[in-house]
Design a protein around this motif. Structure first.
Motif, short mmCIF file in Angstrom:
data_model
loop_
_atom_site.label_atom_id
_atom_site.label_comp_id
_atom_site.label_asym_id
_atom_site.label_seq_id
_atom_site.Cartn_x
_atom_site.Cartn_y
_atom_site.Cartn_z
N THR A 281 0.82 -1.22 0.00
CA THR A 281 0.00 0.00 0.00
C THR A 281 0.85 1.27 0.00
OG1 THR A 281 -0.17 -0.15 2.40
CG2 THR A 281 -1.99 -1.07 1.11
N SER A 282 2.03 1.22 0.64
CA SER A 282 2.89 2.41 0.67
C SER A 282 3.45 2.72 -0.71
CB SER A 282 4.03 2.22 1.67
OG SER A 282 4.86 1.14 1.28
N PHE A 284 1.59 2.84 -3.34
CA PHE A 284 0.54 3.51 -4.12
C PHE A 284 0.18 4.89 -3.57
CE2 PHE A 284 -0.18 -1.00 -5.02
CZ PHE A 284 -0.20 -0.97 -6.41
N THR A 285 0.24 5.04 -2.25
CA THR A 285 -0.20 6.30 -1.66
C THR A 285 0.55 6.59 -0.38
OG1 THR A 285 -2.08 7.42 -0.65
CG2 THR A 285 -2.06 5.04 -0.51
N SER A 286 0.67 7.90 -0.08
CA SER A 286 1.31 8.29 1.18
C SER A 286 0.35 8.07 2.36
CB SER A 286 1.72 9.76 1.12
OG SER A 286 0.59 10.58 0.87
N TYR A 288 -1.03 5.41 3.20
CA TYR A 288 -1.14 3.94 3.24
C TYR A 288 -1.63 3.42 4.59
CZ TYR A 288 3.35 4.14 5.70
OH TYR A 288 4.35 4.39 6.61
#
Length: 320
Positions: A281-282, A284-286, A288
């Motif tokens: 997940t980290s 893909f987005t901050s 996460y």
């Protein structure tokens, strides 16, 4: 829970070990290193699971046992120039001795008081690390150089910074602790620990010395956590005070709850799940942690006893 034959239980766990061994030949470099780290930390979670899952004692101070092994091994190599095997044993000895002292004192309490007392001892341990910064490196920590992380066995020299050697060393430690833990929880002593968890007063009435049994569990649990910490220092070359913080006492609790408390494979599954969910997940987005939080809520809703615990409850009652 139905009882499984020893052969069936050991075959399952040996199969997991064989799978991890086979993965070392096919995993990409990144995941090869990540799984090695997960196996070492899963040992930490297994030590925690022995006390929390099988005895029912909730500790918030297990980071000090991990850190005792970490600093016991790391400082022995860094300052004293001890060899890897001696430093590893020194780390384990530090954790075992600390667990014995803390166990004698903390087991005079129970429930929430036990949780708070263990957390306070861990905080004292962390402050001592920071106070003696000249030797421990304080909050900056210490880096154990590659030259000090070489293991000589007979005429063979093994460089622990080599990815293959590091993976196999982590697998060896994980395998030994997994099979030893399985043997302990399936033994008569393991049954007594479960009896203490379910009803301590009745266990006392049956003639068992519950204090001694719980103290032995604290020492074994602390020793396993120290072995994990010592291995971490020698395999990954870093000794830092963050490993003694409260966060590192909560993480093994989280890993055990997710994987399944009082299951032999639960700590590995929980550690594996948390690391990979966070890692993926980290990417893909901050934000996460929000996704990780949702994933954890869903997991708790559909697997209230953890992954392995719920599988045991619903389908495979013989899982140890």
């Amino acid at each position: 829970m139905t009882e499984a034959s020893p052969a069936k239980a050991y075959a399952l766990h040996l199969g997991v070990i064989a799978l991890l061994f086979a993965l070392s030949f096919v995993l990409p470099d990144y995941h090869h290193g990540l799984i090695a780290r997960i196996m070492v930390l899963a040992v930490f979670a297994m030590g925690y699971n022995l006390l929390f899952g099988y005895v029912g004692l909730l500790s918030l101070g297990h980071a000090m046992f991990f850190a005792a092994g970490l600093y016991g091994a790391g400082l022995s190599v860094y300052h004293l120039g001890w060899s890897v095997p001696v430093a590893f044993l020194a780390g384990i000895a530090c954790g075992a001795l600390l667990a014995l002292v803390i166990g004698v004192l903390a087991l005079r309490t129970s429930g929430v008081a036990f949780m708070i007392v263990t957390m306070m001892f861990a905080q004292v341990f962390l402050l001592l690390i920071l106070y003696f910064a000249v030797w421990t490196g304080g909050d900056q920590g210490l880096v154990v150089q590659q030259a000090a992380r070489v293991l000589t066995l007979g005429g063979t020299t093994l460089d622990l910074t080599n990815p293959t050697v590091r993976y196999m060393s982590a697998l060896a430690l994980f395998s030994i602790v997994l099979l030893a833990t399985l043997a302990v929880v399936r033994s008569r002593y393991g049954r007594v620990l479960v009896a203490v968890r379910e009803n301590e007063e009745r266990t006392k009435m049956l003639g068992y010395d519950t204090f001694s049994n719980k103290l032995a569990a604290v020492v074994v649990s602390g020793t396993i956590c120290a072995a994990s910490g010592a291995a971490y220092a020698l395999l990954f070359g870093y000794v830092g005070s963050s490993f003694a913080s409260v966060q590192y006492s909560i993480l093994p609790l989280l890993w055990v709850l997710l994987g399944g408390a009082a299951t032999a494979l639960g700590p590995l599954i929980g550690t594996l799940f948390m690391y990979y969910v966070t890692d993926i997940t980290s990417g893909f987005t901050s934000a996460y942690l929000l996704i990780v939080g949702v994933a954890l809520i869903l997991l708790v809703l559909f697997f209230p006893k953890g992954i392995m615990g719920s599988i045991r409850q619903r389908w495979l009652g013989w899982l140890p």
